[in-house]
Motif scaffolding. Sequence first.
Motif: not given
Length: 257
Positions: A96-101, A139-140, A143-148
């Motif tokens: 939802m963070n992506w869909l509702a951004a 948002e991307w 996500l790049k900050y979060y995943l690694p």
Amino acid sequence: MVNNSQTVKKSGVNYFLQGFQLIKKPGLRSFVFIPLMINLVLFAGAMYLALGQLTELFDWMNGQLPNYLSWLHFLLWPLAVLTMLVVMSFIFSSVMNWLAAPFNGLLAEKVEQYLTGKNLNTGTSMDMVKDLPRVLGREWTKLKYYLPRALIFLVLFWVPVIGQTAAPILWFLFTAWMMAIQYCDYPFDNHKVSFDDMKFALKNTKGSSYSFGAAVTLFSMIPIVNFIVMPVAICGATSMWVDKYREAYKNPMIAPD
């Protein structure tokens, strides 16, 4: 409502809880409604499909079990449904963070207007559509900050001793930090503040950032309640932006808590 120009000293938890009050305001309810309904419709559809698959699984399992173990059905069914609710709630929070951004940014804008009494002049609906690639790009970036970092913390769970002691605490703190980044980013992004500058601002007010993120994390763990955590967190984060960052960010440095 025009916010007092004097900064109010509040914790991040207070700002999050204030979000529950803000989502009920007449001028803001309509902007909360759209992303909330998208969330509910998608979640209801996914739950319908998942329950169908779960029913088939339990029918097959009942056919394999002897009669004297048939009582397991009544024990395992509610556990399976509860587990599915928790897992799907977490998955849908991310999706939802992506869909509702775009709607989240709009909600943050309207909350700021409500709190300050000043129009942000962010443009028309067509301008919002044109800005969509940039919003999704933001948002991307998150996500790049979060995943690694998430992968590193998850690996810690497999390390002897540390995995059973420090890793759960570190994971909770990391999740709290990410929740602060996720939701505080919307008002920052509305003012075209870069992602790195936004992180700098939050790091210099760590007390508020972590306590706000911790509150979001804890409420996100509650099934059903977590449906409204997203708009509540956006409203709370925007209130924190207005009090702590909106004026101060015009200066080169932001004073820490």
